[in-house]
Motif scaffolding. Structure first.
Motif, PDB file in Angstrom:
ATOM      1  N   SER A 103       0.834  -0.971   0.013  1.00  8.00           N
ATOM      2  CA  SER A 103       0.050  -0.203   0.041  1.00  8.00           C
ATOM      3  C   SER A 103       0.980   1.414  -0.065  1.00  8.00           C
ATOM      4  O   SER A 103       2.115   1.150   0.392  1.00  8.00           O
ATOM      5  N   ARG A 122      -2.281   7.863  -2.975  1.00 12.43           N
ATOM      6  CA  ARG A 122      -2.708   7.234  -4.204  1.00 12.43           C
ATOM      7  C   ARG A 122      -3.760   7.660  -4.749  1.00 12.43           C
ATOM      8  O   ARG A 122      -4.523   8.452  -4.294  1.00 12.43           O
ATOM      9  N   LYS A 123      -3.968   6.999  -5.974  1.00 15.07           N
ATOM     10  CA  LYS A 123      -5.154   7.462  -6.731  1.00 15.07           C
ATOM     11  C   LYS A 123      -5.683   6.092  -7.109  1.00 15.07           C
ATOM     12  O   LYS A 123      -5.114   5.059  -7.427  1.00 15.07           O
ATOM     13  N   ILE A 124      -6.904   5.740  -6.552  1.00 12.98           N
ATOM     14  CA  ILE A 124      -7.556   4.478  -6.815  1.00 12.98           C
ATOM     15  C   ILE A 124      -8.523   4.765  -8.061  1.00 12.98           C
ATOM     16  O   ILE A 124      -9.419   5.467  -8.018  1.00 12.98           O
ATOM     17  N   ARG A 166     -10.372  -1.726  -8.518  1.00  9.51           N
ATOM     18  CA  ARG A 166      -9.781  -0.513  -7.702  1.00  9.51           C
ATOM     19  C   ARG A 166      -8.352  -0.413  -7.635  1.00  9.51           C
ATOM     20  O   ARG A 166      -7.666  -0.464  -6.661  1.00  9.51           O
ATOM     21  N   ILE A 222      -4.566   0.461  -7.619  1.00  7.71           N
ATOM     22  CA  ILE A 222      -3.928   1.739  -6.993  1.00  7.71           C
ATOM     23  C   ILE A 222      -2.877   2.320  -7.744  1.00  7.71           C
ATOM     24  O   ILE A 222      -1.821   1.309  -8.267  1.00  7.71           O
ATOM     25  N   SER A 280      -2.933  -6.829   2.504  1.00  8.24           N
ATOM     26  CA  SER A 280      -3.209  -5.609   1.658  1.00  8.24           C
ATOM     27  C   SER A 280      -3.956  -4.899   2.951  1.00  8.24           C
ATOM     28  O   SER A 280      -3.699  -3.515   3.149  1.00  8.24           O
ATOM     29  N   ASP A 289      -2.391  -1.190   4.231  1.00 10.35           N
ATOM     30  CA  ASP A 289      -3.292   0.138   4.371  1.00 10.35           C
ATOM     31  C   ASP A 289      -3.318   0.941   5.576  1.00 10.35           C
ATOM     32  O   ASP A 289      -3.066   1.950   5.680  1.00 10.35           O
ATOM     33  N   ALA A 335      -4.201   4.309   5.050  1.00  8.03           N
ATOM     34  CA  ALA A 335      -4.926   4.572   3.685  1.00  8.03           C
ATOM     35  C   ALA A 335      -6.614   3.537   4.122  1.00  8.03           C
ATOM     36  O   ALA A 335      -6.410   2.669   4.892  1.00  8.03           O
ATOM     37  N   ILE A 351      -9.126  -1.387   0.602  1.00 10.76           N
ATOM     38  CA  ILE A 351     -10.200  -1.414  -0.471  1.00 10.76           C
ATOM     39  C   ILE A 351     -10.753  -3.179  -0.161  1.00 10.76           C
ATOM     40  O   ILE A 351      -9.977  -3.907   0.242  1.00 10.76           O
TER      41      ILE A 351
END
Length: 153
Positions: free
Chosen positions: A72, A76-78, A84, A86, A128, A132, A137, A140
């Motif tokens: 992670s 970031r842009k998802i 989804r 990253i 994950s 995150d 973050a 997801i």
């Protein structure tokens, strides 16, 4: 695959709906030739964060262990894609996490194969979420475990 080709990393493309058998044969050959491979286990169409059986088949045929790895990043842009995806923003800090190797016996029956598939999926999703959390973050979420046939994650 187009992105990693820019870094001189080879790719093997295939999925359960397009070229899967050839991709598995190519992966098996690559491992037997002493190469390491990385696999996106939810495939090119999903469902998101649900492992398919192709990776397990390769491990069964080669005896190579599966090492779950996830990451992670703070900034970031998802993407609004089914998975989804990253995209790490430039100069962002991040975290990688790796799990416990998963081995699949050459004589594994369908129950053992499913157990290995679920172990890969569970470890990747947990790793994950840990990465995150460390990066601050929002996690997801995986797609539902049993989506409608043909539905994407």
């Amino acid at each position: 695959s187009n992105t990693v080709k820019n870094f001189d990393i080879g790719t093997i493309e295939g999925s359960t709906t397009r070229g899967g058998a050839a991709a598995i044969r190519t992966m098996v050959r690559a491992i037997r030739d002493g190469n390491l491979i990385g696999v996106t286990p939810d495939g090119p169409r999903g469902p998101r964060m649900r492992a398919g059986a192709g990776l397990i088949a390769v491990a069964k045929m080669t005896g190579a262990p599966i090492l779950p790895v996830s990451y992670s990043v703070r900034r970031r842009k998802i993407l609004k894609s089914w998975d989804r995806f990253i995209v790490a923003m430039p100069f962002s800090r991040g975290a990688f996490r790796w799990g416990t190797p998963i081995e699949v016996a050459a004589d594994a029956d369908s129950a053992a194969i499913e157990q290995a598939r679920l172990a890969v999926e569970e470890q990747l999703n947990r790793l994950s979420m840990e990465a995150d959390r460390e990066c601050g973050a929002l996690p997801i979420e995986p797609a539902p475990a049993n989506p409608d046939p043909g539905a994407r994650g």
